[in-house]
Write an enzyme that holds these catalytic residues in place. Structure first.
Site, short mmCIF file in Angstrom:
data_model
loop_
_atom_site.label_atom_id
_atom_site.label_comp_id
_atom_site.label_asym_id
_atom_site.label_seq_id
_atom_site.Cartn_x
_atom_site.Cartn_y
_atom_site.Cartn_z
N SER A 564 0.85 -1.18 0.00
CA SER A 564 0.00 0.00 0.00
C SER A 564 0.90 1.25 0.00
CB SER A 564 -0.95 -0.04 1.20
OG SER A 564 -1.95 0.92 1.09
N HIS A 679 -7.87 -5.33 -0.59
CA HIS A 679 -6.63 -4.61 -0.33
C HIS A 679 -5.62 -5.45 0.43
CE1 HIS A 679 -4.05 -1.22 -0.29
NE2 HIS A 679 -4.15 -0.99 1.00
#
Length: 706
Positions: A564, A679
């Site tokens: 991320s 994610h």
């Protein structure tokens, strides 16, 4: 006077022309991007490209004899060597569990007496595997929000393949069935709070014009039982330029509601609180970088992320926790006076806090290691008593019995197994309940906390996990991990399968505590935010250089890993100083920072990075944006890029386009995109084990081979 006005007008016009031309140049550059077609997540051409890339990567890594061994070891540890981690929400001892038999998982419960043993007896509440089969859906469980105080009625969040967007359905956890004609909210990025059994406060997509640029809601409505969404009554509206808006219901430990309202997130780090009162909504006079965090001991607690002087004789520093007398605050929230609960020292930061029936439990970081304290409010003042948990660890609150004065802590470290500790705040009794089996033989390793000097002279701490008998000749294969964003700290934690697959073989692992993170509070974060974001990358490179200077490792043996924001960190590191590294594992990354606000939830992070649509801010973003910094004439460490098709938080196009550009430049790379996973890039333990096996097979090939 007229000439001054004319000059100001001309200057404004010139500034507008300059900004417009700059934006036009940016738009033209972005339009010229030959890989924009990869931004269409489910586009036929993009999906075909993904499948071809996956096939090539799996052929390389899964054909390596180490892959199968790593996969089996990782899966065994993930499925068996764990503690049944009871979740914070809910009065009963429920949690969500996945293993080889419950691949999607089961929400289950046990008794408190059974939980104290090493082998608790569990009762299934909701079997997600069975539900997915019955409904022919790719369900991933995203939690449950239950109505206090009975907590029998719950809103279950179900995600399609791991997306952030969820469907929400009312569930009776006593009857263990969905409620017929109960509340049901279709898929969306949404925030919901119970008011009573017949009332919800809901922030979601209500139709055209009700989502922010980042795709989050900014309109809160009251939804009654049996109403359709179109019948819900609007009670608060933020702005479409905001990050998002959420509902607010303030309950004490006895589940009594003291206020309802809304939280308007103006940006990632700035908010406005509004409470609903009989005479109308009231916007609280808190600073924008502040958060209401709990009700405890008859007080309302607020955490500050900026200095604040509410009056001449009342000044609080950033990182402090303050409190208000709850009755005084309810009577007039704008005139209630705050008092200090906790003020951090120079190497401290607040980590977590929670309320029991009569106490406040606070965990803090001190030099990136956890400490826990129990606070009591009496005679107009707070007093604190340390809780003697193990030192040199990371501590998290795992369960709060807020109808009593008991809590559980999860304690972890880089080399020790995870343990669960029970604490009774009334009697001060502390006991270790259980711990996981050791995932690997840690006896041959040692943990050191070292410091590197960044470009501006700041000392950057980092943890080095290395073999005890290491010879400092630059030969140790080393993985360097970092994050450095959003005020999120990296704490001592269990390395799980990584200990078996990497450390046990005589390798080293490093965790860098970079500015931009939350290791030392809001100032540490704000020192590397927006225009100064390059500071995070400088800190990371300084740690890499320090490892090489100390001859712990060498560029031939040094790899970097992050996900991320950490994926952006790795991307910046290998484009700015590729000569320092021989491997790069880039997980669900941000990479095209000139387009990030147009992709996924990117617009909600403008507070962290800045806005590329504004010329001045675009300039500092463009100076490091990894996608644009991939250029001909440079040799990059062959990266492994991992993304997920179902990631609606960080768009998979960041990783896709970087891989495609590397291919166009004739640079080698490996790319793998999990079709599910969201994610986290993994929706279940099998997918997680596969990801770990791919990553460590890659790391061994790059860093350990002769």
């Amino acid at each position: 006077m007229k000439s001054s006005l004319l000059f100001a007008t001309l200057m404004a016009i010139a500034c507008l022309i300059s900004t417009t031309l700059s934006q036009e140049r940016t738009d033209a550059a972005l339009t010229d991007d030959p890989f924009r077609w990869l931004e269409e997540i489910e586009g036929p051409a993009a999906v075909a490209w993904v499948r071809a890339e996956n096939e090539k990567t799996l052929e390389v890594l899964q054909s390596d004899p180490r892959y199968r061994h790593f996969y089996e070891q990782a899966l065994s540890i993930l499925q068996k060597d764990r503690i049944a981690d009871i979740q914070l929400e809910g009065r009963g001892l429920e949690h969500f569990w996945q293993d080889e038999n419950q691949v999607r998982g089961v929400w289950r419960r046990t008794t408190r007496e059974s939980d104290r043993g090493q082998d608790p007896k569990w009762e299934a509440i909701l079997d997600v595997d069975a539900l997915a089969v019955a409904e022919n859906r790719n369900w991933v469980f995203r939690g449950a929000s239950c109505l206090p105080p009975e907590e029998r009625l719950c809103l279950i969040s179900l995600s399609d393949g791991g997306k952030e967007a969820v469907s929400m359905r009312e569930f009776d956890r006593t009857a263990k069935t969905f409620v017929a004609d109960g509340f049901s909210l279709p898929e969306g990025k949404q925030d919901v709070s119970w008011v009573d059994r017949d009332t919800l406060l809901v922030a979601r997509d209500w139709g055209e014009g009700t989502l922010t640029q980042a795709g989050y809601p900014f309109v809160v409505k009251e939804l009654k039982r049996a109403q359709s969404l179109s019948e819900a009554r609007e009670i608060y509206r933020g702005e479409p330029t905001d990050s998002e808006t959420q509902s607010l219901v303030l309950r004490d430990s006895e589940r009594h509601i003291h206020a309802t309202g809304a939280v308007r997130a103006i940006s990632s780090f700035e908010s406005e609180y509004v409470v609903f009162r009989p005479d109308g909504p009231v916007k609280l006079n808190l600073p924008k970088k502040a958060a209401i965090v709990a009700l405890a001991c008859g007080r309302l607690l607020v955490k500050l992320d900026e200095d604040w002087t509410p009056s001449e004789d009342n000044r609080f520093t950033a990182g402090s926790v303050i409190s208000y007398d709850l009755d005084e605050w309810k009577q007039d929230p704008l005139r209630a006076k705050a008092s200090l609960v906790f003020q951090p020292g120079p190497r401290q930061a607040v980590s977590e806090l929670t309320a029991t029936k009569k106490f406040l439990i606070l965990t803090i970081l001190e030099n990136v290691q956890s400490k826990a304290l129990v606070y009591k409010y009496a005679r107009g003042a707070w007093s604190a008593t340390p809780i003697p948990l193990p030192e040199h660890t990371g501590v998290s609150l795992s369960v709060t019995y807020d109808e009593a004065d008991r809590v559980k802590f999860t304690v972890s470290s880089y080399l020790g197994p995870i343990s669960v500790w029970y604490f009774d705040a009334e009697s001060k009794r502390l006991a270790e309940l259980k711990k996981t089996p050791s995932a690997f033989d840690a006896s041959k390793h040692v943990v050191e906390q070292l410091e590197a000097t960044s470009r501006d002279g700041t000392s950057i701490p980092y943890f080095l996990v290395r073999p005890k008998n290491a010879r400092f000749d630059g030969a140790i294969p080393t993985l360097l991990h970092g994050y450095g964003g959003f005020q999120v700290p990296l704490l001592p934690s269990d390395l799980g399968p990584g200990g078996r697959l990497w450390l046990e073989q005589g390798n080293a692992y490093v965790v860098a505590n970079l500015r931009g993170g939350g290791e030392f509070g809001p100032q540490w974060h704000q020192a590397a935010q927006g225009a100064t974001k390059q500071t995070t990358w400088d800190d990371f490179l300084a740690v890499a250089e320090d490892l090489i200077r100390r001859k712990i490792t060498s560029p031939r043996r040094l790899g970097v890993i992050g996900g991320s924001q950490g994926g952006l960190l790795v991307g910046a590191a290998i484009t700015q100083s590729p000569e320092l590294f021989n491997a790069a594992i880039i997980e669900v990354p941000l990479l095209d920072m000139l387009r990030y606000t147009k992709l996924g939830a990117g617009a909600s992070w403008i507070g962290e990075y800045g806005d590329p649509a504004i010329a001045e801010q675009r300039a500092w973003i463009e100076s490091y944006s990894p996608y644009q910094k991939l250029v001909a004439g440079k040799t990059y460490p062959v990266p492994l890029i991992l993304t997920s098709t179902k990631d609606d938080h960080v768009h998979p196009a960041h990783g896709r386009k970087a891989a495609a550009k590397l291919a166009a430049l004739g640079q080698p790379y490996l790319y793998y995109e999990n079709i599910d996973g969201g994610h986290s890039a993994a929706a279940n333990l099998t997918e997680h084990a596969r990801q770990l096996a791919l990553e460590y097979t890659y790391a061994w090939r790059r860093l350990c081979s002769e």
